[in-house]
Write a protein that holds these residues in place. Structure first.
Motif, PDB file in Angstrom:
ATOM      1  N   LYS A  70       0.817  -1.220   0.000  1.00 29.26           N
ATOM      2  CA  LYS A  70       0.000   0.000   0.000  1.00 29.26           C
ATOM      3  C   LYS A  70       0.852   1.272   0.000  1.00 29.26           C
ATOM      4  O   LYS A  70       0.687   2.156   0.833  1.00 29.26           O
ATOM      5  CB  LYS A  70      -0.939   0.002   1.220  1.00 29.26           C
ATOM      6  N   ARG A  71       1.779   1.370  -0.932  1.00 28.82           N
ATOM      7  CA  ARG A  71       2.616   2.562  -1.045  1.00 28.82           C
ATOM      8  C   ARG A  71       1.753   3.757  -1.426  1.00 28.82           C
ATOM      9  O   ARG A  71       0.855   3.646  -2.254  1.00 28.82           O
ATOM     10  CB  ARG A  71       3.709   2.358  -2.095  1.00 28.82           C
ATOM     11  N   SER A  72       2.042   4.905  -0.842  1.00 23.59           N
ATOM     12  CA  SER A  72       1.261   6.105  -1.125  1.00 23.59           C
ATOM     13  C   SER A  72       1.627   6.671  -2.489  1.00 23.59           C
ATOM     14  O   SER A  72       2.657   6.327  -3.081  1.00 23.59           O
ATOM     15  CB  SER A  72       1.512   7.161  -0.050  1.00 23.59           C
ATOM     16  N   GLU A  73       0.787   7.576  -2.973  1.00 21.59           N
ATOM     17  CA  GLU A  73       1.084   8.235  -4.249  1.00 21.59           C
ATOM     18  C   GLU A  73       2.381   9.030  -4.146  1.00 21.59           C
ATOM     19  O   GLU A  73       3.156   9.113  -5.100  1.00 21.59           O
ATOM     20  CB  GLU A  73      -0.063   9.158  -4.658  1.00 21.59           C
ATOM     21  N   ASP A  74       2.649   9.627  -2.973  1.00 21.71           N
ATOM     22  CA  ASP A  74       3.897  10.368  -2.770  1.00 21.71           C
ATOM     23  C   ASP A  74       5.102   9.438  -2.834  1.00 21.71           C
ATOM     24  O   ASP A  74       6.144   9.793  -3.389  1.00 21.71           O
ATOM     25  CB  ASP A  74       3.877  11.083  -1.410  1.00 21.71           C
ATOM     26  N   ALA A  75       4.960   8.250  -2.259  1.00 27.56           N
ATOM     27  CA  ALA A  75       6.063   7.283  -2.298  1.00 27.56           C
ATOM     28  C   ALA A  75       6.370   6.863  -3.736  1.00 27.56           C
ATOM     29  O   ALA A  75       7.525   6.730  -4.128  1.00 27.56           O
ATOM     30  CB  ALA A  75       5.732   6.058  -1.450  1.00 27.56           C
ATOM     31  N   GLN A 248      12.356  15.560  -0.742  1.00 32.82           N
ATOM     32  CA  GLN A 248      11.776  14.421  -0.045  1.00 32.82           C
ATOM     33  C   GLN A 248      12.846  13.440   0.440  1.00 32.82           C
ATOM     34  O   GLN A 248      12.701  12.817   1.491  1.00 32.82           O
ATOM     35  CB  GLN A 248      10.782  13.690  -0.957  1.00 32.82           C
ATOM     36  N   ARG A 249      13.927  13.313  -0.310  1.00 29.82           N
ATOM     37  CA  ARG A 249      14.960  12.350   0.071  1.00 29.82           C
ATOM     38  C   ARG A 249      15.943  12.921   1.100  1.00 29.82           C
ATOM     39  O   ARG A 249      16.502  12.177   1.892  1.00 29.82           O
ATOM     40  CB  ARG A 249      15.698  11.868  -1.180  1.00 29.82           C
ATOM     41  N   VAL A 250      16.119  14.220   1.079  1.00 27.33           N
ATOM     42  CA  VAL A 250      16.979  14.856   2.088  1.00 27.33           C
ATOM     43  C   VAL A 250      16.259  14.942   3.428  1.00 27.33           C
ATOM     44  O   VAL A 250      16.869  14.799   4.497  1.00 27.33           O
ATOM     45  CB  VAL A 250      17.408  16.260   1.616  1.00 27.33           C
ATOM     46  N   HIS A 251      14.941  15.162   3.379  1.00 31.34           N
ATOM     47  CA  HIS A 251      14.140  15.274   4.602  1.00 31.34           C
ATOM     48  C   HIS A 251      12.987  14.272   4.559  1.00 31.34           C
ATOM     49  O   HIS A 251      11.817  14.665   4.444  1.00 31.34           O
ATOM     50  CB  HIS A 251      13.597  16.705   4.752  1.00 31.34           C
ATOM     51  N   PRO A 252      13.291  12.989   4.649  1.00 29.21           N
ATOM     52  CA  PRO A 252      12.223  11.974   4.564  1.00 29.21           C
ATOM     53  C   PRO A 252      11.197  12.130   5.670  1.00 29.21           C
ATOM     54  O   PRO A 252      11.535  12.342   6.829  1.00 29.21           O
ATOM     55  CB  PRO A 252      12.991  10.657   4.693  1.00 29.21           C
ATOM     56  N   GLY A 253       9.932  12.058   5.261  1.00 30.69           N
ATOM     57  CA  GLY A 253       8.857  12.155   6.234  1.00 30.69           C
ATOM     58  C   GLY A 253       8.514  13.551   6.676  1.00 30.69           C
ATOM     59  O   GLY A 253       7.606  13.741   7.514  1.00 30.69           O
TER      60      GLY A 253
END
Length: 256
Positions: A70-75, A248-253
């Motif tokens: 169930k990966r999100s659209e953002d993922a 998104q990859r530098v600041h995950p979440g």
């Protein structure tokens, strides 16, 4: 993998193709923000980009719901590497000059309209609903890009020469629009997808009709570039994803 899981995986991969097409082209068009030839066209390109982004979200959200984890659209947008994207090679090509961008848009819009029209009759209710909704926006897209073919082709000597060169360069990628690989054939056979090959004649007739109004013709050679739908991309997509996915990859979440 049981039959249901396999069916969901196939549909998910098909949806990724639709979603990635919209996402990647949207990101490309965002590169024109603040750089359009006029304020009106600057805003128009941004609006087309937003339309495509909204469509991408619908396709990717549906695809994510079928994924085992169930990966999100953002993922799906920000945490896949280049080889995992399934967009057409045409759409990741650099913006270049204004004629380059409009030819890329024209080739895609005229194809996109036919695909969405066909998918609006899909046996999958969600696919049909997304396609019907998107079709209202793409109707404007294709009219706008067709208009620019006439303006550039019937404008100055410089605009016409740039248009001719852009047609030559982007023609190499249009063959992939109509390729029917195993996944496309399976989706068509079960009534979810459409027969891309059957759309070619109508697409070609429309494109030739538009260009014929300014006495231009498509290149006579056979297009030869493909592989994007199978994850075979070049440096253009890689460099674009590095920029698109950086935050998104530098600041995950992270959240606003």
């Amino acid at each position: 993998m049981n039959a249901v899981a396999e069916s969901n995986e196939q549909l998910s991969q098909y949806l990724l193709r639709m979603g990635d097409n919209c996402l990647i082209l949207s990101q490309r068009l965002c590169g024109w923000t603040g750089h359009g030839p006029t304020l009106e066209d600057d805003l128009a390109l941004s609006n087309v980009a937003l339309d495509l982004l909204g469509q991408a979200r619908l396709w990717l959200d549906y695809a994510s719901s079928l994924h085992p984890t169930k990966r999100s659209e953002d993922a799906l947008a920000y945490w896949r590497d280049a080889h995992e994207f399934r967009n057409l090679l045409l759409l990741e090509q650099p913006n270049g000059n204004f004629a380059d961008t409009q030819v890329r848009q024209f080739f895609f819009d005229s194809w996109h309209f036919l695909v969405l029209t066909a998918l609006s009759n899909s046996t999958d209710e969600k696919v049909a609903a997304i396609s019907t909704k998107a079709l209202k926006e793409v109707d404007y897209h294709v009219r706008r890009s067709s208009h620019w073919m006439l303006r550039l082709g019937g404008g100055t000597e410089l605009s016409r020469s740039k248009l001719i060169l852009a047609l030559e360069q982007h023609w190499n990628y249009v063959g992939e629009l109509f390729e029917m690989d195993e996944l496309e054939q399976e989706m068509h056979a079960c009534g979810i997808g459409c027969d891309l090959g059957a759309l070619h004649a109508e697409w070609l007739a429309y494109v030739n009709d538009v260009l014929g109004k300014v006495e231009l013709a498509l290149p006579s050679r056979t297009p030869f570039q493909s592989g994007g739908k199978r994850g075979k991309h070049g440096e253009h997509l890689l460099s674009m994803l590095m920029e698109m996915q950086y935050l998104q990859r530098v600041h995950p979440g992270a959240q606003w």
